[in-house]
Design a protein around this motif. Structure first.
Motif, PDB file in Angstrom:
ATOM      1  N   GLY A  17      38.050  44.301  41.148  1.00  0.00           N
ATOM      2  CA  GLY A  17      39.470  43.972  41.805  1.00  0.00           C
ATOM      3  C   GLY A  17      39.596  41.827  41.385  1.00  0.00           C
ATOM      4  N   ASP A  18      41.193  42.198  41.889  1.00  0.00           N
ATOM      5  CA  ASP A  18      41.147  40.344  41.709  1.00  0.00           C
ATOM      6  C   ASP A  18      40.674  39.548  41.965  1.00  0.00           C
ATOM      7  OD1 ASP A  18      42.420  41.338  38.635  1.00  0.00           O
ATOM      8  OD2 ASP A  18      44.259  41.204  39.899  1.00  0.00           O
ATOM      9  N   PRO A  19      40.756  39.881  43.160  1.00  0.00           N
ATOM     10  CA  PRO A  19      40.521  39.174  44.227  1.00  0.00           C
ATOM     11  C   PRO A  19      38.641  38.600  44.184  1.00  0.00           C
ATOM     12  CG  PRO A  19      41.769  41.242  45.478  1.00  0.00           C
ATOM     13  CD  PRO A  19      41.182  40.970  44.173  1.00  0.00           C
ATOM     14  N   ARG A  20      38.325  39.378  44.148  1.00  0.00           N
ATOM     15  CA  ARG A  20      36.752  39.158  44.189  1.00  0.00           C
ATOM     16  C   ARG A  20      35.987  38.888  42.685  1.00  0.00           C
ATOM     17  NH1 ARG A  20      32.817  40.816  46.402  1.00  0.00           N
ATOM     18  NH2 ARG A  20      34.021  42.133  48.184  1.00  0.00           N
ATOM     19  N   ILE A  21      37.187  39.220  41.236  1.00  0.00           N
ATOM     20  CA  ILE A  21      36.072  38.725  40.693  1.00  0.00           C
ATOM     21  C   ILE A  21      36.940  37.206  39.720  1.00  0.00           C
ATOM     22  CG2 ILE A  21      38.053  39.502  39.035  1.00  0.00           C
ATOM     23  CD1 ILE A  21      34.239  39.537  38.546  1.00  0.00           C
ATOM     24  N   LYS A  22      38.317  36.864  40.263  1.00  0.00           N
ATOM     25  CA  LYS A  22      38.916  35.886  41.040  1.00  0.00           C
ATOM     26  C   LYS A  22      38.003  34.196  40.030  1.00  0.00           C
ATOM     27  CE  LYS A  22      42.828  33.204  41.509  1.00  0.00           C
ATOM     28  NZ  LYS A  22      43.931  33.190  42.775  1.00  0.00           N
ATOM     29  N   PRO A  23      37.315  34.055  41.322  1.00  0.00           N
ATOM     30  CA  PRO A  23      36.508  33.008  41.409  1.00  0.00           C
ATOM     31  C   PRO A  23      35.371  32.300  40.067  1.00  0.00           C
ATOM     32  CG  PRO A  23      36.605  34.135  43.644  1.00  0.00           C
ATOM     33  CD  PRO A  23      36.835  35.254  42.745  1.00  0.00           C
ATOM     34  N   TYR A  24      35.100  33.384  40.057  1.00  0.00           N
ATOM     35  CA  TYR A  24      34.051  33.507  38.651  1.00  0.00           C
ATOM     36  C   TYR A  24      34.659  33.375  38.096  1.00  0.00           C
ATOM     37  CZ  TYR A  24      31.145  35.584  42.266  1.00  0.00           C
ATOM     38  OH  TYR A  24      30.854  35.947  43.224  1.00  0.00           O
ATOM     39  N   LEU A  25      36.218  34.150  37.153  1.00  0.00           N
ATOM     40  CA  LEU A  25      37.313  34.285  35.948  1.00  0.00           C
ATOM     41  C   LEU A  25      37.612  32.573  35.741  1.00  0.00           C
ATOM     42  CD1 LEU A  25      38.975  37.713  35.980  1.00  0.00           C
ATOM     43  CD2 LEU A  25      37.990  36.148  34.110  1.00  0.00           C
ATOM     44  N   GLU A  26      38.066  31.941  37.381  1.00  0.00           N
ATOM     45  CA  GLU A  26      37.944  30.215  37.138  1.00  0.00           C
ATOM     46  C   GLU A  26      36.942  29.155  37.240  1.00  0.00           C
ATOM     47  OE1 GLU A  26      40.017  30.159  41.178  1.00  0.00           O
ATOM     48  OE2 GLU A  26      41.852  31.163  40.771  1.00  0.00           O
ATOM     49  N   ALA A  27      35.707  29.944  37.408  1.00  0.00           N
ATOM     50  CA  ALA A  27      34.754  28.797  36.825  1.00  0.00           C
ATOM     51  C   ALA A  27      35.053  28.940  35.504  1.00  0.00           C
ATOM     52  CB  ALA A  27      33.560  28.931  38.294  1.00  0.00           C
ATOM     53  N   ALA A  37      29.047  37.293  33.548  1.00  0.00           N
ATOM     54  CA  ALA A  37      27.319  36.983  32.972  1.00  0.00           C
ATOM     55  C   ALA A  37      27.127  36.200  34.497  1.00  0.00           C
ATOM     56  CB  ALA A  37      26.794  36.101  32.797  1.00  0.00           C
ATOM     57  N   LEU A  38      28.197  35.818  35.485  1.00  0.00           N
ATOM     58  CA  LEU A  38      28.354  34.992  36.601  1.00  0.00           C
ATOM     59  C   LEU A  38      28.622  35.129  37.938  1.00  0.00           C
ATOM     60  CD1 LEU A  38      27.919  31.953  37.331  1.00  0.00           C
ATOM     61  CD2 LEU A  38      30.346  32.254  37.118  1.00  0.00           C
ATOM     62  N   TYR A  39      28.942  36.711  37.723  1.00  0.00           N
ATOM     63  CA  TYR A  39      28.845  37.465  39.120  1.00  0.00           C
ATOM     64  C   TYR A  39      27.644  38.145  39.039  1.00  0.00           C
ATOM     65  CZ  TYR A  39      30.688  41.424  41.679  1.00  0.00           C
ATOM     66  OH  TYR A  39      30.214  42.216  42.579  1.00  0.00           O
ATOM     67  N   ARG A  40      27.113  38.659  38.141  1.00  0.00           N
ATOM     68  CA  ARG A  40      25.905  39.350  37.866  1.00  0.00           C
ATOM     69  C   ARG A  40      24.677  38.886  38.845  1.00  0.00           C
ATOM     70  NH1 ARG A  40      22.739  41.703  39.377  1.00  0.00           N
ATOM     71  NH2 ARG A  40      21.307  43.907  39.048  1.00  0.00           N
ATOM     72  N   TRP A  41      24.991  37.114  37.866  1.00  0.00           N
ATOM     73  CA  TRP A  41      23.638  36.238  38.556  1.00  0.00           C
ATOM     74  C   TRP A  41      24.382  36.274  40.121  1.00  0.00           C
ATOM     75  CZ3 TRP A  41      25.824  31.719  41.039  1.00  0.00           C
ATOM     76  CH2 TRP A  41      24.650  30.680  40.980  1.00  0.00           C
ATOM     77  N   SER A 201      31.785  35.047  47.107  1.00  0.00           N
ATOM     78  CA  SER A 201      31.288  34.258  46.159  1.00  0.00           C
ATOM     79  C   SER A 201      30.485  33.305  46.949  1.00  0.00           C
ATOM     80  CB  SER A 201      33.164  33.263  45.502  1.00  0.00           C
ATOM     81  OG  SER A 201      32.201  32.225  44.901  1.00  0.00           O
ATOM     82  N   LEU A 202      29.566  32.856  46.581  1.00  0.00           N
ATOM     83  CA  LEU A 202      28.872  31.851  46.523  1.00  0.00           C
ATOM     84  C   LEU A 202      28.703  30.486  45.824  1.00  0.00           C
ATOM     85  CD1 LEU A 202      25.151  33.770  47.528  1.00  0.00           C
ATOM     86  CD2 LEU A 202      26.789  32.790  49.254  1.00  0.00           C
ATOM     87  N   LEU A 203      29.299  30.360  44.908  1.00  0.00           N
ATOM     88  CA  LEU A 203      30.084  30.027  44.025  1.00  0.00           C
ATOM     89  C   LEU A 203      30.293  28.363  44.141  1.00  0.00           C
ATOM     90  CD1 LEU A 203      32.270  31.023  41.258  1.00  0.00           C
ATOM     91  CD2 LEU A 203      29.541  31.373  40.791  1.00  0.00           C
ATOM     92  N   LYS A 241      18.258  30.027  37.498  1.00  0.00           N
ATOM     93  CA  LYS A 241      19.125  30.881  36.521  1.00  0.00           C
ATOM     94  C   LYS A 241      20.321  31.008  36.451  1.00  0.00           C
ATOM     95  CE  LYS A 241      16.849  34.655  37.377  1.00  0.00           C
ATOM     96  NZ  LYS A 241      16.006  35.774  37.424  1.00  0.00           N
ATOM     97  N   ARG A 242      21.361  30.174  36.882  1.00  0.00           N
ATOM     98  CA  ARG A 242      22.456  30.339  36.869  1.00  0.00           C
ATOM     99  C   ARG A 242      22.793  30.287  35.674  1.00  0.00           C
ATOM    100  NH1 ARG A 242      27.805  27.190  40.351  1.00  0.00           N
ATOM    101  NH2 ARG A 242      29.340  27.701  39.560  1.00  0.00           N
ATOM    102  N   PRO A 243      24.228  31.454  35.165  1.00  0.00           N
ATOM    103  CA  PRO A 243      24.738  30.949  33.592  1.00  0.00           C
ATOM    104  C   PRO A 243      25.368  30.005  34.162  1.00  0.00           C
ATOM    105  CG  PRO A 243      24.720  33.332  34.483  1.00  0.00           C
ATOM    106  CD  PRO A 243      24.157  31.502  35.420  1.00  0.00           C
ATOM    107  N   GLU A 244      25.320  29.068  32.214  1.00  0.00           N
ATOM    108  CA  GLU A 244      25.922  27.765  31.982  1.00  0.00           C
ATOM    109  C   GLU A 244      27.032  28.272  31.642  1.00  0.00           C
ATOM    110  OE1 GLU A 244      24.559  24.818  32.180  1.00  0.00           O
ATOM    111  OE2 GLU A 244      22.665  25.208  32.520  1.00  0.00           O
TER     112      GLU A 244
END
Length: 244
Positions: A17-27, A37-41, A201-203, A241-244
């Protein structure tokens, strides 16, 4: 594991879903592979945090419960469960709705026990209800040090009275006469607990700082418990272990 097809990656992102994945796409600057990869982390970090917070909550509620049992029995003049029966004032009004909800949840859980369960058919106990209390109830018992809190408000007076008469004894290793440190530690943990429960999101959350609140809170109960919790927590290792 082979490389994921771009079409499959898009399918997974669409399912999340867009609302959930949006922060990870932006990051990740719009890179779908990096975003996943960031979401899985983040999922792994969430599980690690839940483990640490779960243990912290058990230690917190058990320590406060010991003091509330003692205080309630002294107020009533006899032994009684403050969770199964109406406790003395002001604990009664402070926890009424949350106690009822915990009892309802405990009773529902008891009715779902299978015939092979070792407590099948047994009545709900104080400890059953205690296990079904919500983290927020413990925050609401503590002195209210939130911005703008009116110390003259009856509810806040009651919280301070209960702190001075009973709850502060649950934290014998804390230098916290007004309960301010304890309140903010629990408030921060409660906020984080809500975020991880909803897989938010915990980013942009300093999870290491809040985890230190958990260690400090448990340390105010007993340093031995804090050392054990610190040694078993995996939050710092997963965070690193956060992905770069």
């Amino acid at each position: 594991m082979g490389r994921m097809k771009s079409s499959n990656r898009k399918k997974i992102i669409g399912a999340l879903g867009d609302p959930r994945i949006k922060p990870y796409l932006e990051a990740s600057g719009g890179n779908e592979k990096d975003a996943l990869a960031l979401y899985r982390w983040s999922v792994e970090l969430t599980a690690s945090i839940q483990e640490t917070l779960g243990v912290t909550e058990v230690l917190l509620r058990n320590s406060i419960d010991v003091q509330l049992r003692k205080w309630n029995n002294e107020q009533l003049g006899h032994s009684a469960s403050w969770l199964l029966e109406s406790p003395a004032s002001p604990l009664r009004s402070m926890t009424k709705s949350k106690r009822k909800e915990a009892l309802r949840r405990a009773e529902k859980s008891a009715t779902c026990r299978s015939a092979s369960h070792f407590r099948h058919g047994q009545a709900v106990t104080h400890d059953d209800v205690l296990a079904h209390t919500m983290f927020g109830m413990w925050k609401d018992i503590l002195p209210n040090h939130s911005p703008g809190a009116d110390p003259e408000k009856t509810e806040n007076k009651n919280r301070m009275t209960l702190w001075e008469d009973a709850v502060k004894n649950a934290f014998p290793c804390a230098e916290d006469p007004e309960g301010e440190k304890t309140y903010w530690r629990v408030a921060h943990l409660h906020e984080l607990r809500n975020r991880v429960s909803h897989m938010d999101s915990l980013l942009n959350v300093d999870v290491l700082d809040v985890t230190r609140d958990a260690f400090a809170l448990v340390g105010s109960i007993d340093p031995v418990l804090a050392n054990w919790l610190t040694g078993t927590s995996t939050v710092s290792a997963v965070y690193g272990k956060r992905p770069e």
